[in-house]
Design an enzyme around this catalytic site. Sequence first.
Site, PDB file in Angstrom:
ATOM      1  N   LYS A 154      20.227  22.369   5.757  1.00 44.72           N
ATOM      2  CA  LYS A 154      21.085  23.502   5.457  1.00 44.72           C
ATOM      3  C   LYS A 154      20.743  23.906   4.028  1.00 44.72           C
ATOM      4  O   LYS A 154      21.195  23.291   3.062  1.00 44.72           O
ATOM      5  CB  LYS A 154      22.559  23.117   5.585  1.00 44.72           C
ATOM      6  CG  LYS A 154      23.519  24.324   5.516  1.00 44.72           C
ATOM      7  CD  LYS A 154      23.648  24.878   4.133  1.00 44.72           C
ATOM      8  CE  LYS A 154      24.435  26.167   4.091  1.00 44.72           C
ATOM      9  NZ  LYS A 154      24.179  26.941   2.857  1.00 44.72           N
ATOM     10  N   GLY A 206      23.528  19.598  -5.528  1.00 47.94           N
ATOM     11  CA  GLY A 206      24.253  20.814  -5.863  1.00 47.94           C
ATOM     12  C   GLY A 206      25.302  20.556  -6.919  1.00 47.94           C
ATOM     13  O   GLY A 206      25.192  19.630  -7.724  1.00 47.94           O
ATOM     14  N   GLU A 228      23.404  14.254  -5.459  1.00 45.69           N
ATOM     15  CA  GLU A 228      22.719  14.511  -6.732  1.00 45.69           C
ATOM     16  C   GLU A 228      23.304  15.805  -7.256  1.00 45.69           C
ATOM     17  O   GLU A 228      23.030  16.878  -6.728  1.00 45.69           O
ATOM     18  CB  GLU A 228      21.199  14.599  -6.532  1.00 45.69           C
ATOM     19  CG  GLU A 228      20.420  14.521  -7.841  1.00 45.69           C
ATOM     20  CD  GLU A 228      20.137  15.879  -8.449  1.00 45.69           C
ATOM     21  OE1 GLU A 228      20.907  16.264  -9.367  1.00 45.69           O
ATOM     22  OE2 GLU A 228      19.194  16.549  -8.018  1.00 45.69           O
ATOM     23  N   CYS A 262      19.063  20.841 -13.089  1.00 45.72           N
ATOM     24  CA  CYS A 262      20.119  19.860 -13.338  1.00 45.72           C
ATOM     25  C   CYS A 262      19.739  18.907 -14.457  1.00 45.72           C
ATOM     26  O   CYS A 262      20.607  18.436 -15.194  1.00 45.72           O
ATOM     27  CB  CYS A 262      20.445  19.103 -12.057  1.00 45.72           C
ATOM     28  SG  CYS A 262      19.015  18.333 -11.268  1.00 45.72           S
ATOM     29  N   GLU A 359      28.480  22.386 -17.623  1.00 43.43           N
ATOM     30  CA  GLU A 359      27.045  22.530 -17.357  1.00 43.43           C
ATOM     31  C   GLU A 359      26.665  23.994 -17.500  1.00 43.43           C
ATOM     32  O   GLU A 359      27.277  24.871 -16.902  1.00 43.43           O
ATOM     33  CB  GLU A 359      26.700  22.051 -15.946  1.00 43.43           C
ATOM     34  CG  GLU A 359      25.204  22.203 -15.649  1.00 43.43           C
ATOM     35  CD  GLU A 359      24.814  21.669 -14.291  1.00 43.43           C
ATOM     36  OE1 GLU A 359      23.666  21.232 -14.136  1.00 43.43           O
ATOM     37  OE2 GLU A 359      25.663  21.702 -13.375  1.00 43.43           O
TER      38      GLU A 359
END
Length: 454
Positions: A154, A206, A228, A262, A359
């Site tokens: 997905k 994500g 993650e 990330c 973030e």
Amino acid sequence: MALVSTNPATGRVLESFETWSKETTAQVLDEVREAFLGWRATPIAARTEVLRAAASILKAEAQILGRIMAEEMGKPVKQGAGEAEKCALVCEYYADNAAAFLAPEPAEGGGLRAYLAFEPLGTILAVMPWNFPLWQVFRLASPCLAAGNAVVLKHASNVPRCALAIEDIFRRAGLPKNVFRTLMIGSRQVEAVIQHKSVAAVSLTGSAPAGASVAAAAGRALKPSLLELGGSDPFVVLADADFEAAAAAGSLARCLNAGQTCIAAKRFIVEDPVYEPFLELLAGKVRALKVGDPLDPSTDVGPLARPDLVEELQAQVDASLAAGARLVLGGKPLKGPGCFYPPTLLADVTPDMAVFREETFGPVAALIRARDAEHALALANDTEFGLGASIWTRDLARGEALARRMEAGSVFINGMVKSDPRLPFGGIKASGYGRELSYFGIRQFVNVKTVWVG
């Protein structure tokens, strides 16, 4: 509802795909489960030959795949081609090492003989992001397929072309029908897929909210999960560092993939005596980066992937400036079409500011002043995230000592944080749990079965 592929450099819609019904999705999941039964019985040598064939395709078509990524999510084409080649490396790594990683291990158990066997779980659902649309998938799918699992993908809703390209690569590499399938579904359908009897486990890369949602759904279904998630990686520069090397690496570590990474360096924590000189060096390196058309081979920084990402990043910058940060470079979206945001430097950042606490998923570097190395370590650990970190110092013994106290899944000394097929990858705290890559990655989704012979 449709999955829409839009060029973020121009705003032009490239293609639209209708999402599947729940009935179609369920039928495909059943077909994948049936295909898994044959795939798990396939000798590992044959499974890994498929990975070698996929690697050959990835290398031969790296430029084509780079263009697909550039058009669909804005990655500069030279970086996209490099991503495709890195995917080839992870395929080859598991083709070379899967048999050894999965070989039965002798164990002590008081019987005539005891050993551990590593056996596939079944269908693994991969919920993947758009920022590295090939790499994130291949780093999970390669070990899963080598271990005898099937995979359903997905992908992020804005990269359907990339998702279909991955399925096509595995098909042309000789993977049996339905062992890897791309699910053309939206995020609201993910929980139903997790609950489906044919799905054995789930992996998500994500955001933290998405991870919490998927982990909760997996928990309700009593199925294992790997997460993650995001990061706010510290880039610690001590007074004895090689500043030129640190600034060169720092500009790349913050602005690669337009900062949509990330493990990008996000918080630059610099010892007070060298704060201003390092800031000047870093500003010079960042200023030299070319922002522009991702299809231009000379472009270093392309657009952000979506308009809402530009808005979110701008809100973080504005809030930090209002709280007292000093603007050195950038700070406003570029005028004209597309989702372009320039490399931005904010100095004199403090822990109460948005660019420190949250973030930042774009090319915004926050510079924080540290009194000394101990203060730098405290600032680095003062975050809910724990994915990667880097430390710059000529004193390697001190660097290693600080690294052991750093709260992160990976710490790089005198180097930018990056993933490598040979090294375990993952985070702690709000950056997730579980490990990908290395032998940890291939054992993440297997049944570690104890066999005891009396």
